[in-house]
Motif scaffolding. Structure first.
Motif, mmCIF file in Angstrom:
data_model
loop_
_atom_site.group_PDB
_atom_site.id
_atom_site.type_symbol
_atom_site.label_atom_id
_atom_site.label_comp_id
_atom_site.label_asym_id
_atom_site.label_seq_id
_atom_site.Cartn_x
_atom_site.Cartn_y
_atom_site.Cartn_z
ATOM 1 N N ILE A 62 0.855 -1.191 0.000
ATOM 2 C CA ILE A 62 0.000 0.000 0.000
ATOM 3 C C ILE A 62 0.887 1.237 0.000
ATOM 4 N N TRP A 63 0.570 2.179 -0.896
ATOM 5 C CA TRP A 63 1.360 3.407 -0.981
ATOM 6 C C TRP A 63 0.634 4.565 -0.318
ATOM 7 N N GLY A 64 1.431 5.478 0.205
ATOM 8 C CA GLY A 64 0.867 6.651 0.857
ATOM 9 C C GLY A 64 1.934 7.717 1.047
ATOM 10 N N TRP A 85 1.919 8.362 8.679
ATOM 11 C CA TRP A 85 1.771 7.874 7.320
ATOM 12 C C TRP A 85 0.286 7.736 7.008
ATOM 13 N N VAL A 86 -0.115 8.265 5.845
ATOM 14 C CA VAL A 86 -1.516 8.212 5.407
ATOM 15 C C VAL A 86 -1.561 7.574 4.030
ATOM 16 N N SER A 87 -2.363 6.532 3.873
ATOM 17 C CA SER A 87 -2.479 5.863 2.576
ATOM 18 C C SER A 87 -3.109 6.804 1.559
ATOM 19 N N THR A 109 7.554 12.408 2.255
ATOM 20 C CA THR A 109 8.038 11.513 1.205
ATOM 21 C C THR A 109 6.977 10.459 0.911
ATOM 22 N N ARG A 110 7.028 9.922 -0.301
ATOM 23 C CA ARG A 110 6.197 8.773 -0.625
ATOM 24 C C ARG A 110 6.747 7.571 0.131
ATOM 25 N N ILE A 126 6.709 0.205 10.668
ATOM 26 C CA ILE A 126 7.616 0.904 9.766
ATOM 27 C C ILE A 126 7.002 1.020 8.380
ATOM 28 N N VAL A 127 7.370 2.075 7.657
ATOM 29 C CA VAL A 127 7.052 2.251 6.241
ATOM 30 C C VAL A 127 8.363 2.516 5.504
#
Length: 200
Positions: A62-64, A85-87, A109-110, A126-127
């Motif tokens: 999933i990207w955010g 972090w927000v999707s 950042t993405r 973590i992301v």
């Protein structure tokens, strides 16, 4: 009547040195075996991590957007970005999550999030930035190859295996003998024996 020959003046020293060599060889071998056991265990762990990271490549990602709110100090200097972090669909919001990488000058950042993987981002909190997304197999594989290569080199240096040698010819004029001024192993012992034989 045959006379009993006088005992060698260095017999006791020879026995002492023989015992020292046996004990030294035993302890060296014990250390080598322990190294093999520990090294084998670490290699298995790295191999398991490699397999898990390869399987994780097929799991949903999933990207955010990550926005840094703090920077947690590291024990060896520097700090680790912490933030929110927000999707992209705003369905998932992670607060106080760590970032694997760094933000730009705006503090954002993405970043990708993989909650259902074996090495789960959910459990690790973590992301990952785009540059560090999906690099797990490469990093783990490189670490495994380096470690196995190191263990093979050590085994060859201990005489347990033979590695293939280079077939390049030696440099022209290179001497196979040791330099004249080099001290050979055991020279101190030989000098001691000669001194005993010569007497006072």
């Amino acid at each position: 009547m045959t006379e009993t020959p006088a005992p060698s003046p260095h017999a006791a020293y020879d026995r002492h040195m023989a015992r020292q060599r046996r004990w030294g060889a035993w302890w060296r071998r014990f250390g080598q075996i322990v190294s093999y056991i520990v090294g084998g265990g670490l290699a298995v762990v790295l191999a398991a991590l490699l397999i898990a990271s390869v399987i994780d490549l097929g799991q949903p990602r999933i990207w955010g957007t990550f926005t840094q709110t703090d920077c947690e100090p590291r024990p060896r200097g520097g700090c680790r970005p912490v933030g929110t972090w927000v999707s992209d669909d705003e369905a998932i919001v992670k607060h106080d999550v760590y970032l694997d990488g760094w933000t730009d000058e705006t503090g954002t950042t993405r970043a990708s999030y993989q909650p259902t993987a074996i090495i789960s981002d959910e459990s690790n909190n973590i992301v990952h930035t785009p540059g560090l997304t999906g690099v797990g197999p490469w990093l783990t594989g490189a670490a495994l190859l380096c470690f196995v290569g190191h263990m093979l080199f050590k085994a060859a240096s201990w005489g347990d295996i033979t590695l293939p040698r280079s077939r390049r010819p030696h440099a022209r004029g290179q001497s196979a003998t040791r330099p004249a001024g080099s001290v050979t192993r055991g020279s101190l012992r030989r000098r001691y024996r000669r001194s005993l034989e010569r007497g006072p």
